[in-house]
Design a protein around this motif. Sequence first.
Motif: not given
Length: 126
Positions: A62-70, A72-91
Amino acid sequence: MTDHEPANPETGDTTDDADRTARIRNLNDRFRTLGSGRGRILITPGIQALGIAAGVEILKRVRTFDDFSEDNDPYGEHDFGSFDHAGETIFWKIDHYGLTLDTGSEDPADETVTTRVLTILLASEY
């Protein structure tokens, strides 16, 4: 003014709005990546159930997340992210509250009136 209204609704001027969005983004990034600023981090029961080692790894991602795009971040505020960890989707999500946490923040761009809450959860808990 809400998070996504033009700075001057009469003229539609977005110059101040862009500056405001940049300020929110910077405050969100500073809190998420450094833990700096007024805020709290909430780890849900689903994340806790994965164990301490997984929790540490997920927080690091979460702290190193930098995969922002239109998408997952439509307002450009870097207030949401998601990624996979050990077969689980993390928000993860940052919400902006007033200082007493009982209302939304009057102005998320103003750290003197805002408490950031970073919630880290399994997608299945959403």
